[in-house]
Design an enzyme around this catalytic site. Structure first.
Site, PDB file in Angstrom:
ATOM      1  N   CYS A  22       0.850  -1.196   0.000  1.00 24.35           N
ATOM      2  CA  CYS A  22       0.000   0.000   0.000  1.00 24.35           C
ATOM      3  C   CYS A  22       0.884   1.244   0.000  1.00 24.35           C
ATOM      4  CB  CYS A  22      -0.904  -0.001   1.224  1.00 24.35           C
ATOM      5  SG  CYS A  22      -1.866   1.511   1.396  1.00 24.35           S
ATOM      6  N   CYS A 138      -1.060   4.090  -6.471  1.00 22.69           N
ATOM      7  CA  CYS A 138      -2.122   3.503  -5.658  1.00 22.69           C
ATOM      8  C   CYS A 138      -2.352   2.098  -6.186  1.00 22.69           C
ATOM      9  CB  CYS A 138      -3.399   4.338  -5.785  1.00 22.69           C
ATOM     10  SG  CYS A 138      -4.839   3.607  -4.980  1.00 22.69           S
TER      11      CYS A 138
END
Length: 173
Positions: A22, A138
């Site tokens: 992440c 992302c």
């Protein structure tokens, strides 16, 4: 605290290193690493290193990421140290990115075509603003933005992280 607890469990399991796929979570990496004896791979550092290695002529990098990643500066701090300037979407374009990721017809809802075109449009806008390559900053953006979609290279942090993981796992040749 939850990231530290999870990482401590991995440490107890005697892992050799930890990966965090992440982008936004890398904001907590310095605090996390201080709590551990096992190394955590810094995906953002690895992305910067990859860009400098593969594209040494690049100075301006377009970043498509969540608002949290952009506002926290996880990419900005590391890229600035490496001499790379980050170009981000303007406020209107950033709302489009967030809608593409989290919206009712967004990537997290399992849609790919409509949000994909929105993200491609944002990438093209960043290219017009001078971006020489685009970082899919992302996890969800990595799913939909591909090199064949735009005229500049697309850097996928997850792909880089996977290559680093395999290299570390196999060890020196």
């Amino acid at each position: 605290p939850e990231m530290i607890a999870t990482a401590k469990n991995l440490e107890k399991a005697k892992v050799d290193f930890i990966l965090i796929p992440c982008n936004t979570a890398h904001y907590f990496l310095p605090q996390l690493q201080k709590s551990l004896s096992v190394p955590v791979v810094d995906m953002i550092e690895e992305v910067a290193a990859e860009i400098l290695k593969r594209f040494p002529e690049v100075e301006r990098v377009g970043l498509i990421a969540t608002t949290g990643s952009i506002k926290s500066g996880v990419y900005h701090r590391i890229f600035k140290k490496r001499g790379l300037k980050i170009i981000t979407p303007d406020e209107k374009q950033q709302l489009i990115v967030m809608e593409a990721i989290y919206g009712k017809e967004g990537i997290k809802a399992g849609e790919f075509e409509k949000p994909g075109q929105k993200v491609i449009d944002v990438a093209q806008n960043l290219i017009k603003k001078g971006a020489q390559l685009i970082v899919a900053g992302c996890t969800e953006i990595s799913l939909i933005l591909k090199k064949e979609d735009i005229t500049v290279p697309v850097i996928d942090p997850l792909e880089i992280l996977a290559r680093v993981a395999v290299s570390k796992a196999l060890g020196p040749e």
